[in-house]
Design a protein around this motif. Structure first.
Motif, PDB file in Angstrom:
ATOM      1  N   VAL A 424       0.836  -1.207   0.000  1.00  0.00           N
ATOM      2  CA  VAL A 424       0.000   0.000   0.000  1.00  0.00           C
ATOM      3  C   VAL A 424       0.867   1.252   0.000  1.00  0.00           C
ATOM      4  N   ALA A 425       1.923   1.253   0.820  1.00  0.00           N
ATOM      5  CA  ALA A 425       2.792   2.426   0.928  1.00  0.00           C
ATOM      6  C   ALA A 425       3.478   2.727  -0.405  1.00  0.00           C
ATOM      7  N   PHE A 426       4.013   1.685  -1.061  1.00  0.00           N
ATOM      8  CA  PHE A 426       4.682   1.873  -2.347  1.00  0.00           C
ATOM      9  C   PHE A 426       3.708   2.402  -3.397  1.00  0.00           C
ATOM     10  N   CYS A 427       2.512   1.819  -3.438  1.00  0.00           N
ATOM     11  CA  CYS A 427       1.523   2.232  -4.442  1.00  0.00           C
ATOM     12  C   CYS A 427       1.091   3.681  -4.227  1.00  0.00           C
ATOM     13  N   LEU A 428       0.798   4.050  -2.982  1.00  0.00           N
ATOM     14  CA  LEU A 428       0.389   5.422  -2.699  1.00  0.00           C
ATOM     15  C   LEU A 428       1.515   6.411  -3.010  1.00  0.00           C
ATOM     16  N   TYR A 429       2.748   6.002  -2.722  1.00  0.00           N
ATOM     17  CA  TYR A 429       3.895   6.877  -3.006  1.00  0.00           C
ATOM     18  C   TYR A 429       4.012   7.142  -4.500  1.00  0.00           C
ATOM     19  N   LEU A 430       3.866   6.103  -5.317  1.00  0.00           N
ATOM     20  CA  LEU A 430       3.947   6.280  -6.766  1.00  0.00           C
ATOM     21  C   LEU A 430       2.757   7.085  -7.292  1.00  0.00           C
ATOM     22  N   MET A 431       1.579   6.885  -6.698  1.00  0.00           N
ATOM     23  CA  MET A 431       0.414   7.669  -7.107  1.00  0.00           C
ATOM     24  C   MET A 431       0.654   9.166  -6.888  1.00  0.00           C
ATOM     25  N   LEU A 432       1.339   9.504  -5.792  1.00  0.00           N
ATOM     26  CA  LEU A 432       1.590  10.912  -5.471  1.00  0.00           C
ATOM     27  C   LEU A 432       2.588  11.559  -6.425  1.00  0.00           C
ATOM     28  N   GLN A 433       3.315  10.734  -7.197  1.00  0.00           N
ATOM     29  CA  GLN A 433       4.263  11.287  -8.168  1.00  0.00           C
ATOM     30  C   GLN A 433       3.578  11.674  -9.479  1.00  0.00           C
ATOM     31  N   LEU A 434       2.312  11.301  -9.631  1.00  0.00           N
ATOM     32  CA  LEU A 434       1.592  11.581 -10.876  1.00  0.00           C
ATOM     33  C   LEU A 434       1.059  13.014 -10.878  1.00  0.00           C
ATOM     34  N   TYR A 435       0.764  13.517 -12.069  1.00  0.00           N
ATOM     35  CA  TYR A 435       0.370  14.917 -12.225  1.00  0.00           C
ATOM     36  C   TYR A 435      -1.021  15.173 -11.654  1.00  0.00           C
ATOM     37  N   ALA A 436      -1.273  16.454 -11.301  1.00  0.00           N
ATOM     38  CA  ALA A 436      -2.570  16.863 -10.757  1.00  0.00           C
ATOM     39  C   ALA A 436      -3.694  16.599 -11.756  1.00  0.00           C
ATOM     40  N   PHE A 437      -3.406  16.775 -13.053  1.00  0.00           N
ATOM     41  CA  PHE A 437      -4.420  16.514 -14.078  1.00  0.00           C
ATOM     42  C   PHE A 437      -4.864  15.056 -14.029  1.00  0.00           C
ATOM     43  N   THR A 438      -3.909  14.156 -13.798  1.00  0.00           N
ATOM     44  CA  THR A 438      -4.227  12.727 -13.737  1.00  0.00           C
ATOM     45  C   THR A 438      -5.154  12.441 -12.564  1.00  0.00           C
ATOM     46  N   TRP A 439      -4.870  13.044 -11.419  1.00  0.00           N
ATOM     47  CA  TRP A 439      -5.727  12.859 -10.244  1.00  0.00           C
ATOM     48  C   TRP A 439      -7.131  13.404 -10.500  1.00  0.00           C
ATOM     49  N   MET A 440      -7.210  14.549 -11.163  1.00  0.00           N
ATOM     50  CA  MET A 440      -8.504  15.153 -11.439  1.00  0.00           C
ATOM     51  C   MET A 440      -9.331  14.248 -12.359  1.00  0.00           C
ATOM     52  N   ALA A 441      -8.701  13.754 -13.427  1.00  0.00           N
ATOM     53  CA  ALA A 441      -9.406  12.877 -14.361  1.00  0.00           C
ATOM     54  C   ALA A 441      -9.838  11.586 -13.672  1.00  0.00           C
ATOM     55  N   PHE A 442      -8.975  11.063 -12.804  1.00  0.00           N
ATOM     56  CA  PHE A 442      -9.274   9.826 -12.077  1.00  0.00           C
ATOM     57  C   PHE A 442     -10.494  10.018 -11.171  1.00  0.00           C
ATOM     58  N   LEU A 443     -10.539  11.115 -10.444  1.00  0.00           N
ATOM     59  CA  LEU A 443     -11.658  11.375  -9.540  1.00  0.00           C
ATOM     60  C   LEU A 443     -12.959  11.590 -10.310  1.00  0.00           C
ATOM     61  N   ILE A 444     -12.881  12.250 -11.464  1.00  0.00           N
ATOM     62  CA  ILE A 444     -14.073  12.430 -12.296  1.00  0.00           C
ATOM     63  C   ILE A 444     -14.585  11.080 -12.782  1.00  0.00           C
ATOM     64  N   TRP A 445     -13.666  10.212 -13.190  1.00  0.00           N
ATOM     65  CA  TRP A 445     -14.047   8.872 -13.653  1.00  0.00           C
ATOM     66  C   TRP A 445     -14.738   8.092 -12.539  1.00  0.00           C
ATOM     67  N   LEU A 446     -14.189   8.158 -11.321  1.00  0.00           N
ATOM     68  CA  LEU A 446     -14.807   7.459 -10.192  1.00  0.00           C
ATOM     69  C   LEU A 446     -16.182   8.040  -9.881  1.00  0.00           C
ATOM     70  N   ALA A 447     -16.340   9.361 -10.016  1.00  0.00           N
ATOM     71  CA  ALA A 447     -17.637   9.996  -9.754  1.00  0.00           C
ATOM     72  C   ALA A 447     -18.694   9.486 -10.734  1.00  0.00           C
ATOM     73  N   ILE A 448     -18.302   9.324 -11.992  1.00  0.00           N
ATOM     74  CA  ILE A 448     -19.233   8.770 -12.979  1.00  0.00           C
ATOM     75  C   ILE A 448     -19.624   7.345 -12.579  1.00  0.00           C
ATOM     76  N   GLY A 449     -18.666   6.584 -12.098  1.00  0.00           N
ATOM     77  CA  GLY A 449     -18.948   5.220 -11.656  1.00  0.00           C
ATOM     78  C   GLY A 449     -19.927   5.177 -10.497  1.00  0.00           C
ATOM     79  N   VAL A 450     -19.814   6.114  -9.571  1.00  0.00           N
ATOM     80  CA  VAL A 450     -20.737   6.181  -8.432  1.00  0.00           C
ATOM     81  C   VAL A 450     -22.162   6.426  -8.923  1.00  0.00           C
ATOM     82  N   VAL A 451     -22.308   7.310  -9.888  1.00  0.00           N
ATOM     83  CA  VAL A 451     -23.637   7.595 -10.445  1.00  0.00           C
ATOM     84  C   VAL A 451     -24.234   6.336 -11.082  1.00  0.00           C
TER      85      VAL A 451
END
Length: 469
Positions: A424-451
């Protein structure tokens, strides 16, 4: 609390052991290893090595090691679940059995990023190599059919026809059956591994150790940023877990297939990276970031072999398309069987014993996305989806060890809870190295899934219907 209702593991296993919807069990440990190699060796080793070198320099080899460690930790957790819950659906099924229906839906929706969009991205890379190969024979496609709209500056393009056609052909092959797909995959994997080994044998004689200096020109930050990027090179080993219901002895063979394929690929990545950066000064990869392996051979004066590498890259990407699309269809199959997606996705062909509904749906969508949309940032989007999935698998191991210590575990993760927590620690660390745009797109995708979940999946869930009756 209905959001966190879980499926009984014994019931999941029984669901795979009988009935008319059984998939054909025809895979052994060797086939699963080849399946993993087919998914892993492709875009990463033939394309991303060039981009990663510009970020980390010769220290890219450490980036591959870092990403490989993160994958190895997650792979151990995958292996425990795959042996214990030998059912289609991979991490989706595991999450349903441990963390509940809502999180299972989220992870299933998340896996669309990893598998289906990865197919789209790789199809675009395949198209580029294929058009380059055709150009060597002075064969050229109409410009409007060579790329997605807006993909080429100053050039009018409408559709990436080669990208769509290769996905269509792979989809047709998967519908025909796992035995036929297995044979084609094994042949192509053998060829592309041979090409990689030949590159190592030819290139090692042209290595100049001075090119490894400075070894880490961009420091630790460059190494970790490159690790988050080249993590895409490892995406796919988890697709082996999706083959559980088509494996003859899943309890023993699935862990072997997952760990063997990951180990072999890590060794190949490290050796190839060392040789490439030893032949070519790392900043010179700017000259041809899309064909870094070929560029190294041209520096070595081995132009004749560069063409063979291009052919190996085409075969390599074809097997990635085959295995990634295979993994996505089996996840859709499992979600449909649970009622979270329409029933047509779990319909099995009477003759070929394959889920042809989900296969054609996934294939056509992935092909159209690859044909119509420029996917410059897709590798990072695929990476964040994969790392999120790995994190949930690792958490699932901890939860199940606490809540169901009595369950039989043919394969056990060693040093629990240390290994899952490190994963978990390694995965979260690598996720934090990704760009803000990637996080934004990822969260939007998850929001669509919730709907989608609250408007369709929750009401149609078979587990929900059972509880109401």
């Amino acid at each position: 609390m209905s959001l966190f209702r879980t499926k009984d593991i014994a019931a999941i296993v029984r669901q795979t052991e009988g009935g008319k919807t059984n998939l054909k069990r025809d895979l052994g440990a060797w086939d699963l290893t080849m399946l993993g190699l087919g998914a892993i060796i492709g875009t990463g080793i033939f394309v991303l090595t060039g981009t990663g070198t510009l970020t980390a320099g010769p220290a890219l080899v450490l980036s591959f090691v870092l990403a490989g460690i993160a994958c190895a930790l997650a792979a151990l957790c995958y292996a425990e679940f795959a042996a214990m819950v030998p059912a289609s659906g991979s991490v989706y099924t595991y999450t349903y059995a441990t963390l509940g229906e809502f999180l299972a839906w989220i992870i299933g929706w998340d896996l669309v990023l990893e598998y289906m969009f990865a197919v789209s991205a790789v199809s675009v890379g395949w198209s580029g190599y294929f058009q380059s190969l055709l150009a060597g024979f002075e064969i050229y496609l109409p410009e409007v059919l060579t790329a997605a709209p807006g993909a080429k500056d100053g050039v009018i393009t409408f559709f990436n026809l080669p990208a769509f056609l290769i996905v269509f052909l792979v989809t047709f092959l998967l519908v025909r059956g796992i035995t036929e797909s297995k044979r084609v995959n094994n042949i192509m994997v053998a060829i592309k591994v041979l090409v990689v080994l030949l590159f190592i044998a030819v290139g090692v004689g042209y290595v100049k150790p001075d090119n490894w200096q400075p070894f880490a020109p961009f420091g630790w930050e460059g190494i970790t940023t490159a690790a988050a990027l080249v993590f895409f090179a490892y995406v796919g080993f988890d697709a082996v877990a999706a083959a559980a219901e088509e494996t003859r002895n899943p309890q023993k063979d699935l862990p072997k297939g997952i760990l063997w394929s990951l180990g072999i690929c890590t060794v190949l990545y490290v050796v190839v990276t060392l040789i490439m950066t030893g032949i070519v000064p790392f900043m010179d990869f700017k000259k041809d970031m899309s064909h870094p392996v070929s560029l190294a051979l041209k520096y070595a004066g081995q132009d004749w072999f560069a063409g063979m590498v291009d052919l190996g890259a085409i075969l390599g990407m074809t097997t990635v398309l085959l295995v990634m699309l295979y993994g996505q269809t089996r996840i859709f199959f499992a979600m449909s069987r649970d009622g979270l997606l329409p029933k047509s996705f779990s319909t099995v062909h009477e003759k070929y014993k394959t889920p042809y509904g989900s296969t054609w749906a996934c294939g056509l969508i992935a092909g159209l996305v690859g044909g119509l949309i420029p996917l410059d940032n897709l590798a990072q989007l695929v990476n964040i989806g994969t790392l999120f999935a790995f994190s949930l698998v690792s958490v699932g191991v901890l939860v199940l060890r606490k809540t169901r210590p009595d369950l039989p575990r043919p394969f056990k993760v060693p040093f629990v809870p240390v290994v899952p927590l490190l994963s978990v620690a390694f995965c979260l660390y690598l996720m934090l190295q990704l760009y803000a745009f990637t996080w934004m797109a990822f969260l939007i995708w998850l929001a669509i899934g919730v709907v989608v979940y609250f408007t369709y999946s929750r009401k149609h869930s078979k587990l929900n219907q059972q509880q109401q009756s």
